[in-house]
Design a protein around this motif. Structure first.
Motif, mmCIF file in Angstrom:
data_model
loop_
_atom_site.group_PDB
_atom_site.id
_atom_site.type_symbol
_atom_site.label_atom_id
_atom_site.label_comp_id
_atom_site.label_asym_id
_atom_site.label_seq_id
_atom_site.Cartn_x
_atom_site.Cartn_y
_atom_site.Cartn_z
ATOM 1 N N ASN A 36 0.819 -1.220 0.000
ATOM 2 C CA ASN A 36 0.000 0.000 0.000
ATOM 3 C C ASN A 36 0.848 1.264 0.000
ATOM 4 O OD1 ASN A 36 -3.139 -0.191 0.499
ATOM 5 N ND2 ASN A 36 -2.197 -2.017 1.380
ATOM 6 N N SER A 37 1.896 1.265 0.847
ATOM 7 C CA SER A 37 2.665 2.501 1.047
ATOM 8 C C SER A 37 3.699 2.743 -0.039
ATOM 9 C CB SER A 37 3.409 2.461 2.388
ATOM 10 O OG SER A 37 2.542 2.160 3.432
ATOM 11 N N ALA A 38 4.237 1.660 -0.621
ATOM 12 C CA ALA A 38 5.370 1.855 -1.533
ATOM 13 C C ALA A 38 5.172 1.215 -2.916
ATOM 14 C CB ALA A 38 6.640 1.307 -0.872
ATOM 15 N N HIS A 39 4.976 -0.106 -2.982
ATOM 16 C CA HIS A 39 4.974 -0.754 -4.307
ATOM 17 C C HIS A 39 3.867 -0.218 -5.213
ATOM 18 C CE1 HIS A 39 7.922 -4.180 -3.720
ATOM 19 N NE2 HIS A 39 7.852 -3.622 -2.526
ATOM 20 N N ILE A 40 2.647 -0.137 -4.664
ATOM 21 C CA ILE A 40 1.525 0.292 -5.520
ATOM 22 C C ILE A 40 1.747 1.724 -6.027
ATOM 23 C CG2 ILE A 40 -0.958 0.831 -5.503
ATOM 24 C CD1 ILE A 40 -0.679 -2.159 -5.577
ATOM 25 N N PRO A 41 1.982 2.703 -5.129
ATOM 26 C CA PRO A 41 2.181 4.063 -5.674
ATOM 27 C C PRO A 41 3.407 4.171 -6.565
ATOM 28 C CG PRO A 41 2.531 4.015 -3.275
ATOM 29 C CD PRO A 41 1.953 2.697 -3.653
ATOM 30 N N ALA A 42 4.462 3.411 -6.261
ATOM 31 C CA ALA A 42 5.670 3.507 -7.095
ATOM 32 C C ALA A 42 5.417 2.909 -8.483
ATOM 33 C CB ALA A 42 6.841 2.813 -6.415
ATOM 34 N N TRP A 43 4.722 1.782 -8.550
ATOM 35 C CA TRP A 43 4.388 1.223 -9.871
ATOM 36 C C TRP A 43 3.438 2.146 -10.627
ATOM 37 C CZ3 TRP A 43 7.154 -1.884 -12.535
ATOM 38 C CH2 TRP A 43 7.861 -2.942 -11.957
ATOM 39 N N LEU A 44 2.477 2.740 -9.892
ATOM 40 C CA LEU A 44 1.522 3.643 -10.558
ATOM 41 C C LEU A 44 2.226 4.869 -11.147
ATOM 42 C CD1 LEU A 44 -1.527 3.528 -8.083
ATOM 43 C CD2 LEU A 44 -1.418 2.547 -10.394
ATOM 44 N N SER A 45 3.365 5.232 -10.571
ATOM 45 C CA SER A 45 4.075 6.425 -11.063
ATOM 46 C C SER A 45 4.899 6.119 -12.313
ATOM 47 C CB SER A 45 5.007 6.970 -9.972
ATOM 48 O OG SER A 45 6.168 6.163 -9.878
ATOM 49 N N GLN A 46 4.983 4.853 -12.679
ATOM 50 C CA GLN A 46 5.773 4.467 -13.856
ATOM 51 C C GLN A 46 4.922 4.573 -15.127
ATOM 52 O OE1 GLN A 46 9.020 3.536 -14.489
ATOM 53 N NE2 GLN A 46 9.305 4.366 -12.432
#
Ligand SMILES: NC(=O)c1ccc[n+]([C@@H]2O[C@H](COP(=O)([O-])OP(=O)(O)OC[C@H]3O[C@@H](n4cnc5c(N)ncnc54)[C@H](O)[C@@H]3O)[C@@H](O)[C@H]2O)c1
Length: 374
Positions: free
Chosen positions: A18-28
């Motif tokens: 929730n805190s890192a992988h999802i937002p980081a992938w969404l930013s790609q």
């Protein structure tokens, strides 16, 4: 013609997803999240609804069969990493697996074998390497600024910071305690900066003095590693705490160097503290991987000087910003424009050393690793 987007699935919908992988992938821009998996289906649904992710599953095998993703981010507790990462690799996906890669070095070696046989990339989530000040420390050491590096002092000490979310305190699910949580990050970071010397002997001690007590203290979830405002379901229960909360070790390296390592989730110390000191013949480094405080210790002429390099601030401004950098790196690795940062030999070196700390603590003597295969 625009390039096809990487189709990403995230396995495990807890704190770090929730805190890192999802937002980081969404930013790609070159990636899209096509599915999420959690054995707690409600968690997966909540996460999927929040980000309009189409695929929701409670079983990794079903997700792989139905979606055939290009990439899988494994964000389950360590005890499940081997099963989930191997299934994903064998199904033809590249895998980013959270730390610790597995709970035994044998399993870690098997995963790298699976990656090789499937011709897929396996990136171990050693996110600490991607903090700006750690990257700078690595650049100075690799550039020869420290001369011959022979000693490191590494500590990450929390006064009261036992993870209050997830299953970090349950050996059957996480494989180990603070060594597999903070220790794996600190040891990987320092070995990387030192140029990846091989660990050849280990003497260690582990303790479980505070975790199993029900202290009923007021503590902060941020201090226990959870992002403020992120998912932090309090599940730590002193009655089920069966891992170490403190570990201390002395490691000998194949180049004659040594490392002192100390990590804890809870101890009666004035304040949570820690940092890394790396000593070489021409200079030293002092830094805390999480904050912008890198200092280079040198001589200039007859004077002793402390150099404070200008390190760029976090981008994005987020406690887990290193995950954004790590995921951007993984995309470049998959595209073939960059070499993978965490090499197989480096990951196995760290896993073997951590295992040896447990063994040394149990047997009360130094463990030699010179004979380890592979
Ligand atoms: N790099 C970092 O800074 C960092 C920080 C925190 C956690 N982590 C790592 O991330 C991993 C997860 O940690 P977390 O804090 O998110 O834990 P968490 O407990 O919050 O989340 C784990 C999730 O996995 C799900 N799960 C468990 N077993 C499963 C299974 N068999 N199949 C499907 N889902 C399953 C759980 O229901 C839960 O939602 C751990 O390996 C941890 O060490 C890394």
């Amino acid at each position: 013609m625009s390039e096809r987007k990487l189709r990403v699935a995230v396995v495990g919908c807890g704190m770090i997803a929730n805190s890192a992988h999802i937002p980081a992938w969404l930013s790609q821009p070159g990636a899209e999240i096509v599915g999420v998996v959690d054995r707690d289906l409600d968690r997966a649904k909540t996460l999927a609804n929040k980000h309009a992710i189409p695929g929701v599953f409670d079983d990794v095998g079903n997700m792989l069969k139905e979606l055939s993703p290009d990439v899988v981010s494994v964000c389950t507790p360590a005890g499940s990493h081997k099963e989930h990462a191997e299934a994903a690799l064998r199904a033809g996906a590249h895998v980013l697996c959270e730390k610790p890669l597995t709970i035994t070095s044998r399993d870690a070696a098997d995963l790298f074998k699976a990656a090789q046989e499937s011709d897929r990339h396996l990136l171990v989530g050693q996110s600490m390497r991607f903090y700006n000040q750690v990257a700078a420390a690595k650049a100075f050491a690799a550039g020869g600024q420290l001369g011959d590096i022979y000693c490191a002092d590494v500590a990450r000490m929390r006064r009261r910071g036992i993870p209050t979310h997830g299953s970090f305190h349950i050996k059957e699910l996480s494989g180990g305690g603070v060594l597999y949580d903070l220790g794996v990050h600190m040891l990987d970071t320092v070995l990387w900066v030192m140029g990846n010397p091989k660990v050849v002997a280990v003497s260690g001690a582990t303790y479980s003095k505070i975790g199993p007590r029900n202290e009923n203290l007021i503590t902060s979830s941020v201090e226990s590693g959870a992002f403020a405002g992120g998912v932090s379901s309090a599940s730590y229960d002193a009655a089920t705490f069966n891992v170490e909360d403190f570990a201390s070790a002395f490691l000998r390296l194949d180049n004659g160097g040594t490392i002192h390592l100390k990590v804890c989730w809870a101890a009666n110390i004035p304040d949570s503290a820690g940092g890394v000191m790396i000593m070489g013949t021409e200079g030293g480094l002092s830094f805390d991987p999480r904050v912008l405080d890198l200092r280079v210790i040198k001589n200039m002429g007859r004077y002793q000087v402390d150099i404070t390099p200008k390190i760029l601030p976090p981008e994005p401004n987020h406690p887990f910003y290193a995950h954004w950098h790590m995921i951007a790196h993984f995309v470049r690795v998959i595209k073939g424009t960059e070499e993978i940062c965490v090499k197989k030999e480096e990951a196995l070196n760290v896993m073997r050393a951590l295992e040896a700390i447990y063994q040394s603590a149990k047997e009360g003597c130094e463990i030699r690793l010179d004979q380890a295969d592979g």
